[in-house]
Design a protein around this motif. Sequence first.
Motif, PDB file in Angstrom:
ATOM      1  N   ILE A 160      69.692 -20.925  49.999  1.00 35.54           N
ATOM      2  CA  ILE A 160      68.448 -21.770  49.851  1.00 35.54           C
ATOM      3  C   ILE A 160      68.363 -23.412  49.670  1.00 35.54           C
ATOM      4  CG2 ILE A 160      66.306 -22.198  48.050  1.00 35.54           C
ATOM      5  CD1 ILE A 160      66.586 -19.097  47.709  1.00 35.54           C
ATOM      6  N   GLN A 163      69.287 -24.932  52.602  1.00 28.82           N
ATOM      7  CA  GLN A 163      67.707 -25.046  53.634  1.00 28.82           C
ATOM      8  C   GLN A 163      66.966 -26.168  53.069  1.00 28.82           C
ATOM      9  OE1 GLN A 163      67.306 -23.113  56.441  1.00 28.82           O
ATOM     10  NE2 GLN A 163      69.204 -22.189  56.151  1.00 28.82           N
ATOM     11  N   MET A 164      67.238 -26.492  51.816  1.00 28.27           N
ATOM     12  CA  MET A 164      66.289 -27.655  51.187  1.00 28.27           C
ATOM     13  C   MET A 164      66.739 -28.882  51.352  1.00 28.27           C
ATOM     14  SD  MET A 164      63.811 -26.552  49.358  1.00 28.27           S
ATOM     15  CE  MET A 164      63.398 -27.879  48.388  1.00 28.27           C
ATOM     16  N   LEU A 290      60.978 -19.468  52.333  1.00 27.09           N
ATOM     17  CA  LEU A 290      61.286 -20.512  53.059  1.00 27.09           C
ATOM     18  C   LEU A 290      59.937 -21.035  53.720  1.00 27.09           C
ATOM     19  CD1 LEU A 290      65.170 -19.765  54.177  1.00 27.09           C
ATOM     20  CD2 LEU A 290      64.160 -21.317  52.513  1.00 27.09           C
ATOM     21  N   THR A 293      58.333 -22.699  51.148  1.00 34.64           N
ATOM     22  CA  THR A 293      58.916 -23.828  50.984  1.00 34.64           C
ATOM     23  C   THR A 293      58.606 -25.136  51.860  1.00 34.64           C
ATOM     24  OG1 THR A 293      60.947 -22.751  49.929  1.00 34.64           O
ATOM     25  CG2 THR A 293      61.280 -24.864  50.565  1.00 34.64           C
ATOM     26  N   ASN A 294      58.351 -24.582  53.016  1.00 39.66           N
ATOM     27  CA  ASN A 294      58.085 -25.635  54.168  1.00 39.66           C
ATOM     28  C   ASN A 294      56.736 -26.322  53.831  1.00 39.66           C
ATOM     29  OD1 ASN A 294      58.823 -27.201  56.243  1.00 39.66           O
ATOM     30  ND2 ASN A 294      58.400 -25.554  57.699  1.00 39.66           N
ATOM     31  N   PRO A 345      63.530 -23.985  45.260  1.00 42.42           N
ATOM     32  CA  PRO A 345      62.702 -24.906  46.112  1.00 42.42           C
ATOM     33  C   PRO A 345      61.947 -25.973  45.405  1.00 42.42           C
ATOM     34  CG  PRO A 345      62.562 -22.911  46.991  1.00 42.42           C
ATOM     35  CD  PRO A 345      63.169 -22.359  45.784  1.00 42.42           C
TER      36      PRO A 345
END
Length: 426
Positions: A160, A163-164, A290, A293-294, A345
């Motif tokens: 995660i 990805q952040m 995710l 999160t976006n 996130p």
Amino acid sequence: MIVLLITILILLALLGAPLFSIIIAGAMAGFYFSDINLSVMAIELYRIADTPILLALPLFTFSGYMLSESNTSKRLVSLTQAFFGWMPGGLAIVSFIVCALFTAFTGASGVTIVAMGALLYPALKQAGYKDKFSLGLVTTSGSLGLLLPPSLPLILYGVIAQQMGAGEALSIEKLFIAGILPAILMIILLSLWSIWANRKTSVPLISFSFKKALLAVRESIWEIPLPIFVFTGIYTGVFAVSEAAAVTAMYVLIVEVFIYKEIKLSQLIAIIRESMVMVGGILLILGVSLGFTNYLIDAEVPMKLFDICQTFVSSKIVFLILLNIFLLILGAILDIFSAIIIMVPLMLPVAMQYGIDPVHLGIIFLANMQIGYFTPPVGMNLFIAGYRFNKPIVEIYKATIPFMLVLLLAVLIITYWPWLSLVFIS
């Protein structure tokens, strides 16, 4: 309209709706009201599926389920008892070490209490330790090991965080290395407390016997190389994390099925199914999270959250105190995988604005989650231990408090002494 939608989602969550459905509904609503095409959700699902490190999750999970179904726990107890049984508080120290190693590989705290508790709880009582102490030790030890490789929560946090956009500052390898000293600190502090708490208790020591030690090593000869695959392979760069996971899974399969023959080929289907159901649940929640999160990033929610924090909290020290309190509460009411997927996130960008290293934050996060497992009133391990040992929940509360205080001290040291986590990776 948005307030009404949020209220409906909260009510659905309270009524028991699956977590992934709540998250994806929130993400889709956010994108819809922001006039962003919902195809972005599918893009996020593809992006997570295209992450090579995710191969480690199912492979390590499968290895852990295999080990929990075999007699590995008994051999680990015999091995550590042979080498540490001569020390004051030897069996207690053995319990901490064995539970930490077992949890690290199985990735499930409840499994450790069920599997190891059946061995350690009666053994501790028979050795002369008080019932309350033994109960507290087994309950709290169930979550030791979350900071040791190949811990699934460590891998999930790393995925995660990458990805952040944590970038080169964070990798799974760094997280594995960063967790070693904090985990050792916890075991040492718990061991010292155990020796002190039983200073007036007559507990017979087991004299060291080279013959018994050799026999224990011979019995565990196939388990001993496991940490070598993970620790030295990843640390020296011989294996990537996914490669180490593949080697571990193949090794465990061969050892347990064809060498020890403790798991029959006919059992493999059930073990694979159980382990992959767990992985599937994690990946489903991760994928939709995710996407959410976006949306949070597009809506600049982390930055707005940081601005709010800055209004009331300007000190990094105060922020860390509040973070620890929040994580302890979160760990008590939410399972560790959901907590990581939902909160990282939001927390990671804010923490980085306060100058907190993302690797250090991961260790702080999991150290708190580890305690949250047995934090009253609703810590999961409390109820598992109560059911497993047929004890009133209030009795479990009282038994775990001293161990909880010791681990809280460890968390404070881990939080305010970043060197402990970062010395080998900086």
